[in-house]
Design an enzyme around this catalytic site. Structure first.
Site, PDB file in Angstrom:
ATOM      1  N   TYR A  74      26.505 -33.644 -18.480  1.00  0.00           N
ATOM      2  CA  TYR A  74      25.485 -33.425 -17.453  1.00  0.00           C
ATOM      3  C   TYR A  74      25.180 -31.938 -17.302  1.00  0.00           C
ATOM      4  O   TYR A  74      24.014 -31.530 -17.199  1.00  0.00           O
ATOM      5  CB  TYR A  74      25.983 -34.017 -16.137  1.00  0.00           C
ATOM      6  CG  TYR A  74      25.052 -33.882 -14.964  1.00  0.00           C
ATOM      7  CD1 TYR A  74      23.896 -34.657 -14.863  1.00  0.00           C
ATOM      8  CD2 TYR A  74      25.347 -32.999 -13.929  1.00  0.00           C
ATOM      9  CE1 TYR A  74      23.051 -34.536 -13.766  1.00  0.00           C
ATOM     10  CE2 TYR A  74      24.514 -32.880 -12.830  1.00  0.00           C
ATOM     11  CZ  TYR A  74      23.364 -33.649 -12.757  1.00  0.00           C
ATOM     12  OH  TYR A  74      22.536 -33.529 -11.664  1.00  0.00           O
TER      13      TYR A  74
ATOM     14  N   LYS B 139      21.556 -30.237 -17.914  1.00  0.00           N
ATOM     15  CA  LYS B 139      20.863 -29.545 -16.830  1.00  0.00           C
ATOM     16  C   LYS B 139      20.690 -28.058 -17.122  1.00  0.00           C
ATOM     17  O   LYS B 139      19.715 -27.432 -16.684  1.00  0.00           O
ATOM     18  CB  LYS B 139      21.607 -29.751 -15.515  1.00  0.00           C
ATOM     19  CG  LYS B 139      21.486 -31.175 -14.974  1.00  0.00           C
ATOM     20  CD  LYS B 139      20.035 -31.593 -14.813  1.00  0.00           C
ATOM     21  CE  LYS B 139      19.872 -32.863 -14.003  1.00  0.00           C
ATOM     22  NZ  LYS B 139      18.459 -33.301 -13.930  1.00  0.00           N
TER      23      LYS B 139
END
Length: 292
Positions: A161, A165
């Site tokens: 993640y 991001k």
């Protein structure tokens, strides 16, 4: 309230959490909203809220991670509302594990939704806006991406993640630099709010206060920023990553060339350690990785 009257907005992952808050806020400001969510019932429920309040909205459940699905979304918005002015890339997914426990599926799923999901719609709409601008049609368009504190500082147990991001933040900078000439601004959010993802990852942290105090984690705290960025008033702001939680807004200070030592000649291997120690000592300390 008509800050966005005459503008059409596509919002991904808008069936709940932050996306729902954005959709309702855009509609309240006069925008037509395409509510995209892989859960048809959730998308339809948000549309019902908007229409009941007197707004215009369309539910959609096409796949944001394929060009074919993205094209269906754009076509649906154009057929219903005539043009698209704003894209809010909000949809996301988690597959949290420590790095050495991640599977290939964990990695690919998060990259597919976050990175490719940010690419497909933006690429199609970017081409449309570029061609309109080149043909002499004025363009006043917005792409609003979603990064995260995990992508900016890293987060233990979220390497997939965090990487995705962080990629979104870098993508935003390049999109902004390339697309400004066509009348398109591109900014990113790093929002902190109570959503299905954060409730699953840290339920005790994001729970709603029971004493009536200000709810720092309410999703609708982030919505005013997103609506303003989607309006014509924000045309002078592009290439920014903005953190938002509760009543706090912060501009993120991205990677830049910092402390430098230049010998003017090739370094010897034996010199490197002392030089790096000196550079680190002279530089501001980085924010800690979340969870460390």
């Amino acid at each position: 309230m008509t800050l966005c009257k005459g503008r059409t907005v596509i919002i991904t992952g808008a069936g709940g959490g932050l996306g729902r808050a954005y959709a309702l806020a855009f509609a309240e400001q006069g925008a037509c909203v395409l509510v995209n969510d892989i859960r048809p019932a959730a998308a339809a429920a948000v549309v019902d809220e908007i229409v009941t309040a007197g707004g215009q909205a369309l539910a959609n459940s096409d796949d944001i991670t394929s060009m074919a699905g993205a094209q269906h979304i754009v076509d649906a918005a154009l057929a219903a509302f005539g043009e698209v002015h704003v894209l809010v890339n909000n949809a996301g997914v988690l597959a949290d594990r420590m790095f050495t426990s991640l599977t290939e599926t964990d990695w690919d799923r998060v990259m597919q939704v976050h990175l490719k999901g940010h690419f497909c719609l933006a690429n199609l709409l970017g081409r449309r806006w570029r061609d309109l601008a080149k043909a002499g049609t004025p363009v006043d368009a917005r792409i609003i991406n979603t990064s995260s504190g995990a992508g900016l500082q890293g987060s233990i147990g979220q390497s997939n993640y965090s990487a995705a991001k962080g990629g979104v933040a870098a993508l935003t900078l390049v999109q902004a630099a390339e697309m400004q000439r066509y009348g398109v601004t591109v900014n990113a959010l790093a929002p902190a709010a109570r959503t299905a993802m954060t409730e699953g990852a840290m339920p005790d942290v994001v729970k709603k206060p029971q004493d009536g105090s200000f709810d720092l984690w309410a999703a609708d705290n982030v919505a005013p920023l997103v609506v303003w960025l989607g309006s014509s008033a924000s045309a002078h702001i592009t290439g920014q990553v903005i953190e938002s939680q509760g009543g706090r807004l912060s501009l993120c200070d991205g990677w830049r060339t910092g402390e430098t030592r230049d010998k003017g000649a090739k370094w010897d291997v034996a010199e490197i350690g002392a030089v790096l120690d000196d550079l680190i000592a002279a530089s501001p300390a980085a924010q800690k990785v979340w969870g460390s």
